[in-house]
Design a protein around this motif. Structure first.
Motif, short mmCIF file in Angstrom:
data_model
loop_
_atom_site.label_atom_id
_atom_site.label_comp_id
_atom_site.label_asym_id
_atom_site.label_seq_id
_atom_site.Cartn_x
_atom_site.Cartn_y
_atom_site.Cartn_z
N PHE A 130 0.84 -1.20 0.00
CA PHE A 130 0.00 0.00 0.00
C PHE A 130 0.88 1.25 0.00
N GLU A 131 0.25 2.39 -0.23
CA GLU A 131 0.97 3.67 -0.34
C GLU A 131 0.54 4.60 0.78
N LEU A 132 1.51 5.30 1.38
CA LEU A 132 1.23 6.28 2.42
C LEU A 132 0.94 7.64 1.78
N SER A 133 0.49 8.59 2.59
CA SER A 133 0.06 9.89 2.06
C SER A 133 1.19 10.67 1.39
N ASP A 134 2.45 10.38 1.74
CA ASP A 134 3.58 11.10 1.15
C ASP A 134 4.12 10.42 -0.10
N GLY A 135 3.52 9.30 -0.50
CA GLY A 135 3.98 8.58 -1.68
C GLY A 135 4.88 7.40 -1.37
N THR A 136 5.20 7.18 -0.10
CA THR A 136 6.02 6.04 0.30
C THR A 136 5.25 4.73 0.07
N ILE A 137 5.94 3.75 -0.51
CA ILE A 137 5.34 2.43 -0.75
C ILE A 137 5.79 1.48 0.35
N VAL A 138 4.82 0.75 0.92
CA VAL A 138 5.11 -0.21 1.99
C VAL A 138 4.62 -1.60 1.59
N LYS A 139 5.49 -2.59 1.81
CA LYS A 139 5.11 -3.98 1.59
C LYS A 139 5.22 -4.71 2.93
N LEU A 140 4.09 -5.18 3.44
CA LEU A 140 4.05 -5.86 4.73
C LEU A 140 4.13 -7.37 4.54
N ASN A 141 4.99 -7.99 5.30
CA ASN A 141 5.08 -9.45 5.29
C ASN A 141 4.03 -10.05 6.21
N SER A 142 3.84 -11.36 6.14
CA SER A 142 2.84 -12.05 6.94
C SER A 142 3.07 -11.81 8.44
N GLY A 143 1.97 -11.68 9.18
CA GLY A 143 2.05 -11.48 10.62
C GLY A 143 2.65 -10.16 11.02
N SER A 144 2.42 -9.11 10.22
CA SER A 144 3.01 -7.79 10.48
C SER A 144 1.95 -6.71 10.50
N MET A 145 2.26 -5.60 11.16
CA MET A 145 1.31 -4.49 11.25
C MET A 145 2.07 -3.16 11.23
N LEU A 146 1.51 -2.19 10.51
CA LEU A 146 2.08 -0.85 10.46
C LEU A 146 1.04 0.15 10.94
N SER A 147 1.44 1.01 11.87
CA SER A 147 0.57 2.09 12.36
C SER A 147 1.14 3.42 11.88
N TYR A 148 0.29 4.28 11.28
CA TYR A 148 0.77 5.54 10.72
C TYR A 148 -0.37 6.56 10.65
N PRO A 149 -0.06 7.86 10.63
CA PRO A 149 -1.11 8.87 10.53
C PRO A 149 -1.72 8.91 9.13
N LYS A 150 -2.99 9.24 9.06
CA LYS A 150 -3.66 9.33 7.76
C LYS A 150 -2.97 10.35 6.88
#
Length: 327
Positions: free
Chosen positions: A129-149
């Motif tokens: 998925f993509e964050l509001s600033d254009g950063t691309i994130v790929k999450l592996n299994s069993g992982s979680m990312l918390s970030y501001p909208k």
């Protein structure tokens, strides 16, 4: 024009005044919005307020008798007094609503920055998925990312549990910071991998492009990594082991469905398989936990991995839905 709006509020417009008010409302869409804002608590949008609130106030004030025309002197009757009081109230209400809408827009922007989003890749899943600033994130299994909208104007901070690959959009005025367990990672614009599962004894940060600064939560000293470098941090030790990446597939291969074990013990392998395939293991026999295992798979089935493991560790297995029984 405020005196006509005042008379409208007390239902005292003459036919001629109704025509005049109607003409003023049809003259400009902004006039109608000002009118509706006053009499029906209708609020302008944030953009409209920022660009036109001065014009709104000027129009309200300047719609009174022009300065070069001297008003006729006459006594102030009770009805005239009521109209003037109403006009002052209308102007006050209009100014308050413009201020309130502007303040609400600013509050809304701050509130948007404070909204936290959590993306989770459950066991057996991977997310991109993509964050509001254009950063691309790929999450592996069993992982979680918390970030501001929406990131603030001064910083970009996220919190990671598990493993993720980041392709960070460059912004020199706002470093990108990742908090993960006992480690903080800071970058301007680069691509790198962070592996930090809660049940693991080590945290790994590996750089693919650009440079990364890694520091412990317990120390202000940091380690700077460049492409093809990684650092292994042992939790609770405040010690960084910096090294070259000899095999990029071993670090980044999970994004291409490559499952790689390099001198791994069966205990760690079972944890990895639990996340990768979303299964739970039930072990009914003794295993050699000191024995190391090395193997490479490309998008393998669970059965294919278990077959090779069963030969290496001399066990039989049974797959029952989302449960693997080792016997």
């Amino acid at each position: 024009m405020e005196h006509l709006i005042s008379k409208y509020l007390i239902n005292d417009l003459t036919r001629e005044e109704e025509v005049k008010l109607k003409s003023w409302l049809e003259e400009d869409a902004l006039n109608r919005k000002v009118f509706e804002n006053i009499v029906a608590d209708w609020k302008l949008s944030a953009d409209e307020i920022l660009t036109s609130k001065s014009a709104v106030l000027d129009r309200i004030v300047n719609s009174a008798t022009p300065s070069h025309e001297l008003p006729k002197e006459r006594s102030l009757g009770a009805f005239d007094y009521l109209i003037r009081v109403a006009a002052v109230m209308v102007l006050g209400i209009g100014l308050y609503l413009v201020w309130d809408a502007t303040n609400s827009a600013e509050t809304s922007h701050v509130a948007t920055q404070e909204v936290q989003i959590e993306k989770e890749a459950a066991n057996g899943q991977k997310l991109t998925f993509e964050l509001s600033d254009g950063t691309i994130v790929k999450l592996n299994s069993g992982s979680m990312l918390s970030y501001p909208k929406v990131f603030s104007e001064s910083k970009r901070e996220v919190t990671l549990v598990g493993e993720a690959f980041f392709d960070v959009a460059r912004d020199e005025s706002r470093p990108f910071k990742i908090k993960s367990g006992e480690v903080n990672v800071q970058v301007l614009g680069t691509s790198f991998n962070v592996r930090s599962y809660p049940d693991a004894e080590q945290i790994e940060v590996a750089v693919k492009t650009g440079s990364v600064s890694v520091e412990s939560s317990f120390s202000e000293s940091d380690v700077v990594l460049v492409p093809d470098e990684m650092v292994v941090y042992t939790t609770g030790s405040n010690f960084f082991d910096k090294k070259r990446i000899e095999d990029s597939q071993q670090v980044f291969g999970w994004m291409d469905q490559a499952l790689i074990f390099e001198d791994r013990g069966i205990k760690d392998i079972i944890k990895e398989l639990s996340r990768w395939y979303d299964v739970k293991f039930e072990i009914k026999r003794e295993l050699d936990y000191k024995k190391a295992f090395t193997a490479r798979y490309k998008n393998p089935t669970l059965k294919a991995v278990l077959e090779s493991l069963s030969y290496a560790y001399d066990f039989e297995y049974e797959i029952d839905g989302k449960k693997v029984i080792i016997k």
